[in-house]
Design a protein around this motif. Structure first.
Motif, short mmCIF file in Angstrom:
data_model
loop_
_atom_site.label_atom_id
_atom_site.label_comp_id
_atom_site.label_asym_id
_atom_site.label_seq_id
_atom_site.Cartn_x
_atom_site.Cartn_y
_atom_site.Cartn_z
N HIS A 76 3.10 16.20 7.72
CA HIS A 76 4.40 16.70 7.27
C HIS A 76 5.26 15.62 6.61
N ARG A 77 5.11 14.38 7.05
CA ARG A 77 5.90 13.30 6.48
C ARG A 77 5.09 12.45 5.50
N HIS A 78 3.79 12.74 5.38
CA HIS A 78 2.90 12.09 4.42
C HIS A 78 2.81 10.58 4.61
N PHE A 79 2.78 10.17 5.90
CA PHE A 79 2.54 8.76 6.21
C PHE A 79 1.06 8.44 6.00
N PRO A 80 0.71 7.35 5.36
CA PRO A 80 -0.70 6.96 5.24
C PRO A 80 -1.28 6.62 6.61
N TRP A 81 -2.59 6.78 6.72
CA TRP A 81 -3.25 6.44 7.98
C TRP A 81 -3.03 4.94 8.25
N GLY A 82 -2.69 4.62 9.46
CA GLY A 82 -2.42 3.24 9.83
C GLY A 82 -0.92 2.95 9.83
N ILE A 83 -0.23 3.36 8.77
CA ILE A 83 1.23 3.18 8.74
C ILE A 83 1.88 4.05 9.82
N SER A 84 1.35 5.25 10.01
CA SER A 84 1.90 6.13 11.06
C SER A 84 1.71 5.51 12.44
N HIS A 85 0.56 4.86 12.66
CA HIS A 85 0.30 4.21 13.94
C HIS A 85 1.26 3.03 14.16
N ILE A 86 1.43 2.22 13.12
CA ILE A 86 2.33 1.07 13.23
C ILE A 86 3.77 1.53 13.47
N PHE A 87 4.17 2.59 12.77
CA PHE A 87 5.52 3.14 12.92
C PHE A 87 5.78 3.53 14.37
#
Length: 310
Positions: A98-109
């Motif tokens: 839904h927020r279109h975070f790239p894989w990995g960036i979502s985890h770091i966030f």
């Protein structure tokens, strides 16, 4: 003998023990006694009685109020960190889909949010490195608003303004003198800084109640609570009878929170459970800020303090 007595009498009668009128034996012409039947006098007497009762009944809790307030303020961050950890998969899916975070960036966030909330909340509770803790938690509020796309949601915006007000109250409560000042540069004294943060905290704390007024269905009870609560909010903002009005809002918000955000009564699979839980703990945070206000008072920039001066 009789002539002496007759001569002495006028001298005795003409003697004035207070020739300059300095004694308190007679009432001043400009003095007017308070009329107990005056409605304003009755209101003053009632408010004084309420303030005295709050002071009396809060005495056993008073030593613990700062710790209770600080804990309640950060409880929403602790609950949020726990929710992210226990719903890790759902959080990742939402951010990526839904927020279109790239894989990995979502985890770091999510990891940064969890670590910052846990570390900042612990520091606030322990009263250690409060400036850094409050700064980190403020950053979490802003980052989550943009990250989850809620920054333009009015209810979210008003609630988080109140949470920020609570964090300002924490900062004011834990403010200590610092010696790391640059020589020759104009500085703001610690007392002045505390007054400004208390003012900002007071004003921001009331936005939660404004959000309550703007949402939901209207009925007679809601109208009455809104009118009285709005009056108490204005009193908190300007610092007039601030302790009394803050204590009143603590009671009203606590009762409202239990009945309106009763997430424990909703089935775990129901979609509204998480929203009610989120609102419940955020309201607890604002209650914590109001408790700190009851403990500390409104500060120098308030009507209450100006009345003491004049």
């Amino acid at each position: 003998m009789s002539s002496r007595i007759s001569i002495a009498r006028p001298q005795t009668n003409s003697f004035n023990v207070d020739p300059h009128g300095l004694s308190n034996s007679r009432q001043s012409a400009g003095y007017r006694a308070a009329n107990p039947d005056d409605p304003l006098e009755k209101i003053r007497a009632f408010s004084k009685t309420v303030e005295d009762n709050i002071e009396i009944y809060s005495q056993p809790l008073k030593p613990h109020l700062p710790a209770i307030g600080r804990f309640l303020i950060v409880v929403t961050f602790l609950e949020d960190a726990l929710r992210i950890v226990t719903q890790w998969g759902d959080q990742i899916w939402y951010l990526q889909q839904h927020r279109h975070f790239p894989w990995g960036i979502s985890h770091i966030f999510l990891i940064i949010n969890v670590l910052t909330m846990l570390a900042g909340s612990s520091a606030v509770i322990l009263k250690r490195y409060t400036e850094y803790a409050v700064g980190g938690l403020l950053a979490v509020v802003i980052i989550q608003g943009f990250g989850y796309g809620l920054i333009f949601d009015l209810n979210f915006f008003l609630r988080n303004l109140s949470v920020i007000g609570g964090l300002f109250m924490v900062f004011s409560d834990s403010m200590v003198s610092r010696k790391t000042l640059f020589a020759g540069l104009p500085t703001i004294s610690e007392t002045d800084r505390k007054k400004y943060f208390l003012l900002a905290g007071r004003v921001l704390l009331i936005f939660l109640f404004l959000g309550f007024i703007l949402q939901g269905e209207w009925n007679i009870v809601r109208v009455l609570v809104s009118i009285v609560g709005l009056a108490a909010c204005v009193m908190v903002a300007v610092g007039f009878k601030a302790k009394w009005s803050a204590a009143f809002l603590v009671i009203v918000l606590s009762i409202f929170n239990v009945f309106a955000n009763n997430w424990w009564a909703v089935h775990s699979a129901h979609p509204t459970r998480d929203f009610l839980k989120y609102d419940f703990f955020q309201t607890l945070s604002i209650v914590g800020g109001l408790i700190l206000l009851v403990n500390m008072g409104p500060g120098g920039l308030s009507v209450d303090e100006k009345k003491k001066t004049y």
